[in-house]
Design a protein around this motif. Structure first.
Motif, PDB file in Angstrom:
ATOM      1  N   MET A   1      23.552  38.080  39.023  1.00 58.24           N
ATOM      2  CA  MET A   1      24.780  38.228  38.256  1.00 58.24           C
ATOM      3  C   MET A   1      25.396  39.573  38.624  1.00 58.24           C
ATOM      4  N   ASP A   2      26.703  39.537  38.836  1.00 58.04           N
ATOM      5  CA  ASP A   2      27.379  40.753  39.277  1.00 58.04           C
ATOM      6  C   ASP A   2      28.640  40.946  38.429  1.00 58.04           C
ATOM      7  N   ILE A   3      28.615  41.933  37.548  1.00 61.58           N
ATOM      8  CA  ILE A   3      29.730  42.157  36.625  1.00 61.58           C
ATOM      9  C   ILE A   3      30.994  42.606  37.361  1.00 61.58           C
ATOM     10  N   GLN A   4      30.860  43.342  38.454  1.00 57.67           N
ATOM     11  CA  GLN A   4      32.046  43.798  39.185  1.00 57.67           C
ATOM     12  C   GLN A   4      32.784  42.622  39.815  1.00 57.67           C
ATOM     13  N   ILE A   5      32.053  41.682  40.361  1.00 55.02           N
ATOM     14  CA  ILE A   5      32.704  40.502  40.940  1.00 55.02           C
ATOM     15  C   ILE A   5      33.308  39.646  39.825  1.00 55.02           C
ATOM     16  N   PHE A   6      32.622  39.574  38.701  1.00 54.83           N
ATOM     17  CA  PHE A   6      33.174  38.842  37.557  1.00 54.83           C
ATOM     18  C   PHE A   6      34.515  39.469  37.127  1.00 54.83           C
ATOM     19  N   GLN A   7      34.588  40.790  37.110  1.00 53.30           N
ATOM     20  CA  GLN A   7      35.832  41.463  36.743  1.00 53.30           C
ATOM     21  C   GLN A   7      36.933  41.166  37.758  1.00 53.30           C
ATOM     22  N   ARG A   8      36.578  41.045  39.030  1.00 58.60           N
ATOM     23  CA  ARG A   8      37.575  40.647  40.043  1.00 58.60           C
ATOM     24  C   ARG A   8      38.072  39.228  39.766  1.00 58.60           C
ATOM     25  N   ALA A   9      37.143  38.357  39.361  1.00 54.25           N
ATOM     26  CA  ALA A   9      37.536  36.990  39.018  1.00 54.25           C
ATOM     27  C   ALA A   9      38.543  37.004  37.870  1.00 54.25           C
ATOM     28  N   ARG A  13      42.317  35.405  37.216  1.00 53.40           N
ATOM     29  CA  ARG A  13      42.698  34.595  36.045  1.00 53.40           C
ATOM     30  C   ARG A  13      43.962  35.162  35.423  1.00 53.40           C
ATOM     31  N   SER A  14      44.049  36.479  35.354  1.00 53.78           N
ATOM     32  CA  SER A  14      45.249  37.127  34.835  1.00 53.78           C
ATOM     33  C   SER A  14      46.460  36.801  35.711  1.00 53.78           C
ATOM     34  N   ALA A  15      46.262  36.807  37.021  1.00 52.95           N
ATOM     35  CA  ALA A  15      47.360  36.464  37.937  1.00 52.95           C
ATOM     36  C   ALA A  15      47.803  35.018  37.719  1.00 52.95           C
ATOM     37  N   CYS A  16      46.856  34.132  37.437  1.00 59.21           N
ATOM     38  CA  CYS A  16      47.221  32.741  37.130  1.00 59.21           C
ATOM     39  C   CYS A  16      48.117  32.684  35.898  1.00 59.21           C
ATOM     40  N   TRP A  46      39.785  32.751  41.840  1.00 55.85           N
ATOM     41  CA  TRP A  46      39.024  32.927  40.600  1.00 55.85           C
ATOM     42  C   TRP A  46      37.704  32.164  40.684  1.00 55.85           C
ATOM     43  N   PHE A  47      37.781  30.900  41.084  1.00 50.92           N
ATOM     44  CA  PHE A  47      36.576  30.082  41.144  1.00 50.92           C
ATOM     45  C   PHE A  47      35.586  30.642  42.160  1.00 50.92           C
ATOM     46  N   THR A  48      36.088  31.067  43.319  1.00 49.42           N
ATOM     47  CA  THR A  48      35.219  31.646  44.345  1.00 49.42           C
ATOM     48  C   THR A  48      34.513  32.892  43.822  1.00 49.42           C
ATOM     49  N   ARG A  49      35.257  33.767  43.135  1.00 46.18           N
ATOM     50  CA  ARG A  49      34.656  34.990  42.578  1.00 46.18           C
ATOM     51  C   ARG A  49      33.649  34.654  41.468  1.00 46.18           C
TER      52      ARG A  49
END
Length: 192
Positions: A1-9, A13-16, A46-49
Motif C-alpha cells: 500500500m502506498d499513500i503517496q500514489i493513492f494521493q495522486r489517484a 478524481r478531483s480532475a474528473c 485514477w484507476f491505474t493509480r
C-alpha cells in the motif's frame, strides 16, 4: 500500500470532478465532447493509480474485487473501452443530441385543448391522451454515448438503471464520480 500514489489517484478524481462540472455547464457540444474525453483519461489515470497504490499488503484482495467489478459493471466497462477507442481509434465516441419536447409520448390518441408558447417556452398546455392525462417527454440537449469499437469488438453504451435509456455523457460521468468517491472512501480504510 502506498499513500503517496493513492494521493495522486485522488488528484485525478478531483480532475474528473472539474471535467464533470464543465461538461454539465457548457452549451457548446464541441467543448463538451473534449471535456468528456478528458474525463475518460483522468478516470483511467485514477484507476491505474489506485491499482498501483493498493496492489500490496492487506488491500491486494480488495483490489482484486475492484478489478473484477470494473470488468463486469456495464458502465465501468464501457468507460474503459470508450477511453481506449478515443485514444487509439478514429471514430467519435459521442454524438450531439438536440433537445426537444414530445407530446403524446408512447402513442395513443392525443387531444390538445390549449397550447401557449411564449419566447420559446411552453407556458400552458392542456389536453388528454387516451382519455387520461397527457404524456410529455422533455429531452434536454446532451452528449449521447455511442457504440465504441476497440480491438475489433463493439461496446454499446449501457442503459440507466432508473429509466432504461442509454446514459448521456453527463449522467455517466456523475454515476462514475459517485462510484469513485465510494471506492476511494473504502480504500482509505487501508491507510488508517
Amino acid at each position: 500500500m502506498d499513500i503517496q500514489i493513492f494521493q495522486r489517484a485522488e488528484e485525478h478524481r478531483s480532475a474528473c470532478g472539474e471535467k464533470f462540472d464543465g461538461l454539465t455547464n457548457t452549451p457548446d457540444f464541441v467543448v463538451a465532447a473534449r471535456l468528456w474525453s478528458e474525463f475518460l483519461v483522468n478516470h483511467h489515470r485514477w484507476f491505474t493509480r489506485m491499482q498501483q497504490a493498493l496492489q500490496r499488503g492487506p488491500s491486494a484482495a480488495w483490489l482484486g474485487e475492484l478489478k473484477a467489478r470494473r470488468g463486469t459493471d456495464p458502465l465501468l466497462q464501457y468507460l474503459q473501452q470508450a477511453r481506449h477507442a478515443d485514444e487509439h481509434g478514429l471514430e467519435r465516441i459521442v454524438a450531439a443530441e438536440a433537445g426537444g419536447v414530445g407530446i403524446g409520448a408512447g402513442g395513443g390518441l392525443v387531444r390538445i385543448d390549449r397550447l401557449e408558447i411564449r419566447n420559446g417556452v411552453i407556458t400552458h398546455l392542456s389536453g388528454s391522451q387516451d382519455g387520461g392525462p397527457l404524456k410529455i417527454r422533455i429531452t434536454r440537449p446532451h452528449l449521447k454515448l455511442v457504440p465504441v469499437r476497440n480491438r475489433g469488438l463493439t461496446f454499446n453504451p449501457p442503459r440507466c438503471n432508473n429509466d432504461g435509456e442509454p446514459y448521456s455523457a453527463d449522467q455517466a460521468a456523475k454515476e462514475c464520480l459517485d462510484a469513485m468517491e465510494s471506492i476511494a472512501a473504502e480504500a482509505k480504510k487501508f491507510f488508517d
